[in-house]
Design an enzyme around this catalytic site. Structure first.
Site, PDB file in Angstrom:
ATOM      1  N   HIS A   1      20.424  36.650  11.973  1.00 47.53           N
ATOM      2  CA  HIS A   1      20.418  38.067  11.600  1.00 47.53           C
ATOM      3  C   HIS A   1      19.025  38.532  11.161  1.00 47.53           C
ATOM      4  O   HIS A   1      18.769  39.728  11.065  1.00 47.53           O
ATOM      5  CB  HIS A   1      21.474  38.372  10.526  1.00 47.53           C
ATOM      6  CG  HIS A   1      21.106  37.953   9.127  1.00 47.53           C
ATOM      7  ND1 HIS A   1      21.567  36.800   8.551  1.00 47.53           N
ATOM      8  CD2 HIS A   1      20.343  38.548   8.183  1.00 47.53           C
ATOM      9  CE1 HIS A   1      21.107  36.689   7.318  1.00 47.53           C
ATOM     10  NE2 HIS A   1      20.356  37.755   7.068  1.00 47.53           N
TER      11      HIS A   1
ATOM     12  N   ASP B   1      24.676  31.785  12.723  1.00 46.79           N
ATOM     13  CA  ASP B   1      23.621  32.590  12.091  1.00 46.79           C
ATOM     14  C   ASP B   1      22.312  31.818  11.940  1.00 46.79           C
ATOM     15  O   ASP B   1      21.683  31.835  10.878  1.00 46.79           O
ATOM     16  CB  ASP B   1      24.075  33.122  10.725  1.00 46.79           C
ATOM     17  CG  ASP B   1      23.230  34.315  10.278  1.00 46.79           C
ATOM     18  OD1 ASP B   1      22.299  34.694  11.024  1.00 46.79           O
ATOM     19  OD2 ASP B   1      23.496  34.861   9.190  1.00 46.79           O
TER      20      ASP B   1
ATOM     21  N   SER C   1      16.689  35.959   3.216  1.00 46.73           N
ATOM     22  CA  SER C   1      17.394  35.347   4.345  1.00 46.73           C
ATOM     23  C   SER C   1      16.431  34.523   5.185  1.00 46.73           C
ATOM     24  O   SER C   1      15.332  34.963   5.508  1.00 46.73           O
ATOM     25  CB  SER C   1      18.023  36.428   5.233  1.00 46.73           C
ATOM     26  OG  SER C   1      19.127  37.011   4.613  1.00 46.73           O
TER      27      SER C   1
END
Length: 391
Positions: free
Chosen positions: A126, A157, A240
Site C-alpha cells: 500500500h 501487503d 508503513s
C-alpha cells in the site's frame, strides 16, 4: 508548512470484534507505516541483573547515619541498569537505522527496509500503490535516489523496489526468527512518521498471532493478514514499510497498521499497532526478487469461490460456495457449489470476510472441520487445507 500526503484508513482488526466498543485499525500512511524495531530484552537484562546482584552491601554513611540504625544509602544499581538499557537502545539504533529508508511516491511518503546489497528494498504494497517509480532517501542523508518497482503482492501487503544506482556501503537489515518473538520483548519502531525521517519510537510486543483485515483503497485491496505482531511502539502515518526491531538488532516485522477509535472520529488509539512478521517478509520478498511474482503464498485456502449469504432477515448468515476448484481442498472433501459454510472448526463464519479472516490464521496442510448447510440440513466435512493460489 506544507507536507506530503500520508494516508490513514480505518479497518477492523482481526475477526469480527464483539463487545460494546470494537477498535478499528488504520493503515498509517499512504505509503507509510514505519516498521517497528523489536528489541528483545535478552540483549540487556542479564547485564542489568548481574550488576545489581554483585553490588556490595552498603554500610553506614559518613554523613552521620549510625551503624545498625537500619538506614542505608541508596544503591547506584538502578542508575547503572538504566544506563545499560539506554546503551542497548543506542546500539540497536546505530545498527539498524542505516537500513531504514524514506520512500516518496508522488505526493505520498512511506518507509522501507534495505533487503540486500543489490539495492532491493522491501516495503508495504500500500506504500507503492500503483506507482512504478520512486524517490528513496537513505537514513542520515539528504541525497535522493531513484528506484523502480520490482514487484508487488497486495494479498500480503508487501512489495519490493530497487535502487537504480545503489550506493557503496549500502547496509542490508538482518531479519529475525518470527518463532522467537515473545510477549514483553522490547521493540523499536523505525521509519518516517509524518515525513520525519529516521524517527524511532519504543514499546513492547503486546501480542503475537493476530489476524488483521486492512481497509480497501489507497493502494490496498483490503488484504487479510495472519500471524501479525502487535506492538505498543507508536506507529504513525508515514511509518508503513518501516522496521520493527528487537534488542538483538534484528527486524522482526514491517509496521503496517495502527488502531483507531471508531467512536472518536477515527482518532488514533495509542499503543496498538501491527507489523507483518519477518518470516512472511522474507518468504514473499525472496520470491518477488527471484521470480517477479509469488508462486507460494504460504496462505491456507479451501479452493473455492464464495460470497456472503443472507438469511430471511437480510442478516449475514454464512459464506455461500459459488464454485469449487477441481482437485482442491473443498472438492476433495465433497463440498459443492451452493453449500453455505457456517463454521470452520470452532469459529463461526457469517460472511465471506469472516471466512477469509479465519483462513488467514491457519496454515496449508492443516486439518479442519467445516460445518455447512446443504438443502437446509447442517453437515460437516473434514478438510485438509490447500495453499492459496496466486495469479
Amino acid at each position: 508548512m506544507s507536507r506530503k500526503k500520508e494516508h490513514t484508513r480505518p479497518v477492523p482488526a482481526g475477526p469480527r470484534p464483539t463487545g460494546p466498543k470494537a477498535a478499528q485499525v488504520r493503515l498509517p500512511a499512504a505509503g507509510a507505516v514505519a516498521v517497528a524495531a523489536a528489541l528483545a530484552l535478552t540483549g540487556c537484562s542479564s547485564g542489568g541483573s548481574s550488576s545489581s546482584a554483585s553490588s556490595p552491601a552498603p554500610t553506614a554513611s559518613s554523613s552521620g547515619s549510625p551503624s545498625g540504625s537500619g538506614i542505608k544509602p541508596a544503591s547506584s544499581a538502578p542508575a547503572q541498569s538504566g544506563n545499560q538499557l539506554q546503551d542497548a537502545y543506542q546500539k540497536v539504533i546505530a545498527d539498524v537505522l542505516p537500513s531504514v529508508v524514506q520512500i516518496t511516491t508522488g505526493d505520498s511518503l512511506g518507509s522501507g527496509i534495505v533487503y540486500d546489497d543489490k539495492g532491493d528494498i522491501v516495503t508495504n504494497a500500500h506504500v507503492v500503490g500503483t506507482a512504478t517509480t520512486f524517490t528513496v532517501t537513505l537514513a542520515n542523508s539528504t541525497t535522493s535516489l531513484a528506484a523502480s518497482l520490482v514487484a508487488s503482492y497486495p494479498d500480503s501487503d508487501l512489495a519490493v523496489i530497487r535502487l537504480s544506482s545503489p550506493p557503496s556501503g549500502l547496509k542490508p537489515a538482518v531479519f529475525g526468527d518470527s518463532g522467537k518473538v515473545e510477549l514483553g520483548q522490547i521493540t523499536l519502531a523505525m521509519g518516517s512518521p509524518l515525513g520525519l525521517s529516521s524517527s524511532v519510537t519504543q514499546g513492547i510486543v503486546s501480542a503475537t498471532g493476530r489476524t488483521v483485515s486492512e481497509p480497501r483503497g489507497g493502494g490496498s485491496p483490503g488484504a487479510t493478514i495472519g500471524n501479525m505482531v502487535q506492538t505498543s511502539a507508536a506507529i504513525n502515518p508515514g511509518n508503513s514499510g518501516g522496521a520493527l526491531v528487537n534488542l538483538n538488532s534484528q527486524v522482526i516485522g514491517i509496521n503496517t497498521l495502527a488502531a483507531t477509535e471508531p467512536e472518536a472520529n477515527g482518532a488514533a488509539a495509542p499503543g496498538i499497532g501491527f507489523a507483518i512478521p519477518a518470516s512472511t517478509i522474507t518468504s514473499i520478498a525472496d520470491q518477488l526478487i527471484k521470480q517477479g511474482k509469488v508462486t507460494n503464498s504460504g496462505r491456507a485456502a479451501l479452493g473455492i469461490t464464495a460470497r456472503t449469504g443472507f438469511n430471511q432477515q437480510f442478516q449475514p448468515a454464512g459464506a455461500v460456495i459459488v464454485a469449487v476448484s477441481p482437485g482442491g481442498a473443498a472438492a476433495s472433501a465433497g463440498l459443492q457449489a451452493g453449500d453455505v459454510i457456517t463454521r470452520i472448526g470452532d469459529t463461526q463464519v457469517d460472511s465471506l470476510n469472516a471466512l477469509t479472516t479465519t483462513l488467514a490464521a491457519l496454515t496449508p496442510g492443516s486439518k479442519v472441520t467445516v460445518t455447512y448447510t446443504r438443502d437446509g440440513a447442517s453437515k460437516t466435512a473434514d478438510v485438509t487445507l490447500g495453499t492459496l493460489e496466486t495469479p
